[in-house]
Enzyme design. Structure first.
Site, PDB file in Angstrom:
ATOM      1  N   GLY A   1       0.855  -1.246  -0.210  1.00 37.11           N
ATOM      2  CA  GLY A   1      -0.017  -0.180  -0.030  1.00 37.11           C
ATOM      3  C   GLY A   1       1.044   1.311   0.196  1.00 37.11           C
TER       4      GLY A   1
ATOM      5  N   HIS B   1       8.793   6.127   4.732  1.00 40.25           N
ATOM      6  CA  HIS B   1       8.242   6.919   5.481  1.00 40.25           C
ATOM      7  C   HIS B   1       7.707   6.084   6.766  1.00 40.25           C
ATOM      8  CE1 HIS B   1       5.415   6.540   2.271  1.00 40.25           C
ATOM      9  NE2 HIS B   1       4.240   6.299   3.200  1.00 40.25           N
TER      10      HIS B   1
HETATM   11  P1  AMP Z   1       1.947   5.684   1.881  1.00 42.85           P
HETATM   12  O1  AMP Z   1       0.568   5.259   1.419  1.00 42.85           O
HETATM   13  O2  AMP Z   1       2.292   4.501   3.066  1.00 42.85           O
HETATM   14  O3  AMP Z   1       2.969   5.673   0.884  1.00 42.85           O
HETATM   15  O4  AMP Z   1       1.515   6.868   2.877  1.00 42.85           O
HETATM   16  C1  AMP Z   1       1.909   7.935   2.114  1.00 42.85           C
HETATM   17  C2  AMP Z   1       1.009   9.147   2.970  1.00 42.85           C
HETATM   18  O5  AMP Z   1       1.526  10.390   2.574  1.00 42.85           O
HETATM   19  C3  AMP Z   1      -0.546   8.935   2.846  1.00 42.85           C
HETATM   20  O6  AMP Z   1      -0.783   8.527   4.111  1.00 42.85           O
HETATM   21  C4  AMP Z   1      -0.827  10.450   2.458  1.00 42.85           C
HETATM   22  O7  AMP Z   1      -1.883  11.099   2.828  1.00 42.85           O
HETATM   23  C5  AMP Z   1       0.260  11.358   2.766  1.00 42.85           C
HETATM   24  N1  AMP Z   1       0.602  12.504   1.990  1.00 42.85           N
HETATM   25  C6  AMP Z   1       0.771  12.769   0.716  1.00 42.85           C
HETATM   26  N2  AMP Z   1       0.849  13.799   0.487  1.00 42.85           N
HETATM   27  C7  AMP Z   1       1.231  14.454   1.513  1.00 42.85           C
HETATM   28  C8  AMP Z   1       1.439  15.879   1.946  1.00 42.85           C
HETATM   29  N3  AMP Z   1       1.450  16.948   1.105  1.00 42.85           N
HETATM   30  N4  AMP Z   1       1.443  16.358   3.164  1.00 42.85           N
HETATM   31  C9  AMP Z   1       1.014  15.245   4.105  1.00 42.85           C
HETATM   32  N5  AMP Z   1       0.870  14.163   3.986  1.00 42.85           N
HETATM   33  C10 AMP Z   1       1.039  13.507   2.443  1.00 42.85           C
END
Ligand code: AMP
Length: 114
Positions: A93, A100
């Site tokens: 996912g 991160h």
């Molecule tokens: P993943 O799906 O594990 O790659 O998590 C990526 C996360 O980044 C998701 O939960 C998104 O909501 C978050 N995300 C994407 N763009 C931003 C942004 N500009 N600021 C804060 N969170 C973000």
């Protein structure tokens, strides 16, 4: 690998609600929170995913986990508890190609995750 939106957040080119920062890492609130507390902890140096990390990154990965502990204390979920998640690759996912950790808390989380 191409940089992601997280690189722009690190360079402060786009805004984020930053919770903690040091030379190696940044923690900021997730834009699409899945719990009352949902913070992302990232290394400033881009590693695309856990699958792209190497033995040389072990100290940095350990540092990020101590940062998660600091963030939990800053946001006062250290006693109630919290969950740390790292999505890796398509089936995991992962949607942003910059490694991160998610820190989720502020409510009782169910198990198993979806
Ligand atoms: P993943 O799906 O594990 O790659 O998590 C990526 C996360 O980044 C998701 O939960 C998104 O909501 C978050 N995300 C994407 N763009 C931003 C942004 N500009 N600021 C804060 N969170 C973000």
């Amino acid at each position: 690998m191409p940089e992601t939106i997280f690189s722009k957040i690190i360079r402060k080119e786009i805004p984020a609600k930053i919770v903690y920062e040091d030379d190696l890492s940044l923690a900021f609130h997730d834009l699409n929170a899945q719990a009352p507390i949902h913070v992302l902890v990232i290394p400033k140096r881009q590693i695309d995913s856990l699958e792209h990390a190497s033995e040389e990154d072990a100290k940095l990965l350990g540092h990020l986990q101590i940062v998660l502990q600091k963030v939990a204390r800053i946001l006062n979920v250290h006693e109630s508890g919290y969950r740390v998640v790292m999505n890796c690759g398509r089936d995991g996912g992962q949607s942003v190609g910059h490694l991160h950790y998610h820190l989720l808390g502020g409510r009782t989380l169910v198990w198993p995750p979806g």
